[in-house]
Write an enzyme that holds these catalytic residues in place. Structure first.
Site, PDB file in Angstrom:
ATOM      1  N   HIS A  70       0.878  -1.262   0.458  1.00 41.93           N
ATOM      2  CA  HIS A  70      -0.158  -0.397  -0.417  1.00 41.93           C
ATOM      3  C   HIS A  70       1.154   1.095  -0.299  1.00 41.93           C
ATOM      4  O   HIS A  70       1.253   2.008   0.865  1.00 41.93           O
ATOM      5  CB  HIS A  70      -0.548   0.296   1.433  1.00 41.93           C
ATOM      6  CG  HIS A  70      -2.261   1.058   0.951  1.00 41.93           C
ATOM      7  ND1 HIS A  70      -3.393   1.627   1.142  1.00 41.93           N
ATOM      8  CD2 HIS A  70      -2.063   1.975   1.258  1.00 41.93           C
ATOM      9  CE1 HIS A  70      -3.996   2.058   0.677  1.00 41.93           C
ATOM     10  NE2 HIS A  70      -2.736   2.486   0.982  1.00 41.93           N
ATOM     11  N   HIS A 123       1.465   4.719  -2.718  1.00 40.66           N
ATOM     12  CA  HIS A 123       1.344   5.811  -3.823  1.00 40.66           C
ATOM     13  C   HIS A 123       2.367   6.130  -4.503  1.00 40.66           C
ATOM     14  O   HIS A 123       3.315   6.996  -3.974  1.00 40.66           O
ATOM     15  CB  HIS A 123       0.043   7.050  -3.463  1.00 40.66           C
ATOM     16  CG  HIS A 123      -0.964   6.428  -2.732  1.00 40.66           C
ATOM     17  ND1 HIS A 123      -1.291   6.248  -3.905  1.00 40.66           N
ATOM     18  CD2 HIS A 123      -1.296   5.657  -1.247  1.00 40.66           C
ATOM     19  CE1 HIS A 123      -3.229   5.559  -2.294  1.00 40.66           C
ATOM     20  NE2 HIS A 123      -2.591   5.426  -1.713  1.00 40.66           N
ATOM     21  N   HIS A 158      -9.499   1.091  -0.172  1.00 39.77           N
ATOM     22  CA  HIS A 158      -9.209   1.699   0.529  1.00 39.77           C
ATOM     23  C   HIS A 158     -10.994   2.047   1.288  1.00 39.77           C
ATOM     24  O   HIS A 158     -11.889   2.155   1.236  1.00 39.77           O
ATOM     25  CB  HIS A 158      -8.803   3.772   0.530  1.00 39.77           C
ATOM     26  CG  HIS A 158      -7.565   4.034  -0.422  1.00 39.77           C
ATOM     27  ND1 HIS A 158      -7.269   2.505  -0.793  1.00 39.77           N
ATOM     28  CD2 HIS A 158      -6.440   4.214   0.225  1.00 39.77           C
ATOM     29  CE1 HIS A 158      -5.799   3.216  -1.376  1.00 39.77           C
ATOM     30  NE2 HIS A 158      -5.179   4.534  -0.481  1.00 39.77           N
ATOM     31  N   GLU A 203     -11.092   4.089   6.569  1.00 42.50           N
ATOM     32  CA  GLU A 203      -9.619   5.156   6.478  1.00 42.50           C
ATOM     33  C   GLU A 203     -10.303   6.575   7.580  1.00 42.50           C
ATOM     34  O   GLU A 203      -9.644   6.743   8.769  1.00 42.50           O
ATOM     35  CB  GLU A 203      -8.607   5.142   5.580  1.00 42.50           C
ATOM     36  CG  GLU A 203      -7.519   6.563   5.961  1.00 42.50           C
ATOM     37  CD  GLU A 203      -7.261   6.741   4.813  1.00 42.50           C
ATOM     38  OE1 GLU A 203      -6.336   7.838   4.932  1.00 42.50           O
ATOM     39  OE2 GLU A 203      -8.048   6.171   3.659  1.00 42.50           O
ATOM     40  N   ASP A 232       2.047   3.957   2.610  1.00 44.00           N
ATOM     41  CA  ASP A 232       1.146   5.112   2.013  1.00 44.00           C
ATOM     42  C   ASP A 232       1.857   6.071   1.340  1.00 44.00           C
ATOM     43  O   ASP A 232       1.802   5.451   0.362  1.00 44.00           O
ATOM     44  CB  ASP A 232      -0.141   5.557   3.151  1.00 44.00           C
ATOM     45  CG  ASP A 232      -1.519   5.469   2.155  1.00 44.00           C
ATOM     46  OD1 ASP A 232      -1.481   5.490   1.237  1.00 44.00           O
ATOM     47  OD2 ASP A 232      -2.177   6.616   2.966  1.00 44.00           O
ATOM     48  N   ASP A 233       2.390   7.167   2.124  1.00 41.87           N
ATOM     49  CA  ASP A 233       2.451   8.013   1.734  1.00 41.87           C
ATOM     50  C   ASP A 233       3.773   8.414   1.694  1.00 41.87           C
ATOM     51  O   ASP A 233       3.903   9.133   2.701  1.00 41.87           O
ATOM     52  CB  ASP A 233       1.959   8.694   1.308  1.00 41.87           C
ATOM     53  CG  ASP A 233       0.900   8.717   0.443  1.00 41.87           C
ATOM     54  OD1 ASP A 233       0.455   8.569  -0.913  1.00 41.87           O
ATOM     55  OD2 ASP A 233      -0.920   7.987   1.666  1.00 41.87           O
TER      56      ASP A 233
END
Length: 346
Positions: free
Chosen positions: A19, A21, A198, A201, A280-281
């Site tokens: 997961h 991006h 997703h 969240e 995630d990021d």
């Protein structure tokens, strides 16, 4: 174990990340390059700090879109993939299943076919240079509505490329309930594509039930509000539904979790759920994958044996063929037996 030793040892252990991006692995240096190319002037430290100042999920998404807006041509993605390669190597990641979000670029007039050619070229380059496999899931995006999601799926289906494995549903969860996108998931799965969402969240646990029961999502991204529903946790544990959890991201957006110590990852793991650890990021939340493993160790009291299981989970939950999963898990065991078991025995 001291931090330096931990990072050194765990950096050697093969891991999967499921997961993440790709646009959010870009480095600040690359952002500066894109800004100068686009604006013709330097991106100041004050402007950089302002870009990364947000306190909720919607604020983060706004910043994410601002970074995307700096891209002016398809070749700009070369910077993203160079940064992704460096990130994977730094964190000992041997397999990655990452999201890309085409909607904003398509609205800017980018050619999707040219984007896919760039992606395939760069995925091959990473594999040839490092041996690391990177597979991509296209975000149909709840942010821009159902019609846009359906158009994205049509684009994905008509422009397949090596390394593309399916779709994801990201974006502002409160504005685009998972259940609204069930038709897109049904069609994607019928095409033989993988499909993940997703969910849980930024809204309560019924979103996760919808993603599982209505969308038939193969994995759940984040899913932290499952902690509200013991029946849901038990169901996911029994049915081995993988959760792609990113603790620092959840703390940063502050909707349900205010600190790492109160994050439900520990309870999910203890319940027998198939939880995986992700970032995630990384750029936007300031935590890479090794940092997240350190957080489990220092903030959530995970033992080395439990961390090994989380690492193994990352391969079990991947879309790799069973033979490749077993290969990576064997590599994990081999490294463990030669390196980390000595620490455990102390």
């Amino acid at each position: 174990m001291e931090k330096a030793e931990f990072y050194s040892l765990y950096g050697k252990v093969p891991k999967a990340e499921l997961h993440i991006h790709i646009e959010a692995v870009i480095s600040r240096e690359s952002i500066k390059k894109l800004y100068f190319k686009t604006k013709g002037k330097e991106f100041t430290s004050q402007e950089m700090d302002s870009l990364f100042s947000y306190s909720d999920l919607n604020g983060f998404i706004s910043a994410f879109l601002q970074v995307q807006d700096l891209f002016t041509e398809v070749s700009d993605f070369d910077l993203v993939f160079d940064d992704l390669k460096s990130y994977l190597l730094r964190n000992g990641i041997t397999h990655c299943e990452a999201f890309f979000a085409p909607s904003a670029f398509l609205k800017k007039g980018f050619s999707y076919k040219e984007m896919t050619e760039n992606f395939q070229k760069n995925l091959k380059k990473i594999k040839d240079e490092t041996g690391i496999t990177v597979w991509l899931l296209g975000d149909v995006s709840r942010t821009f509505g159902l019609e846009n999601a359906e158009k994205n799926l049509e684009l994905f289906a008509s422009n397949p490329f090596e390394g593309f494995i399916g779709i994801g549903l990201g974006g502002a969860e409160s504005k685009g309930p998972a259940k609204d996108f069930a038709p897109v998931f049904s069609k994607a799965l019928s095409m033989g594509l993988h499909a993940v969402a997703h969910a849980g969240e930024d809204v309560d646990s019924p979103s996760i039930w919808d993603a599982i029961q209505l969308c038939h999502s193969e994995r759940i991204g984040h899913g932290i509000t499952a902690i509200q529903d013991k029946k849901l946790m038990d169901y996911c544990a029994e049915n081995r539904i993988p959760f792609e959890v990113a603790p620092t991201s959840n703390v940063f957006t502050k909707k349900y979790v205010k600190s790492l110590e109160e994050h439900p990852f520990r309870k999910f793991f203890d319940c027998g759920m198939l939880v995986t650890l992700n970032t995630d990021d990384p750029l936007f939340f300031g935590a890479e994958l090794l940092d997240e493993y350190w957080n489990l160790y220092t903030k959530m009291n995970f033992t080395h044996s439990e961390l090994k299981q989380v690492i193994i989970n990352s391969f079990l939950a991947s879309f790799l063929p069973e033979e490749q999963k077993n290969h990576f898990i064997e590599l994990v065991e081999n490294i463990w037996n030669t390196e980390i078991h000595k620490i455990e025995a102390k």
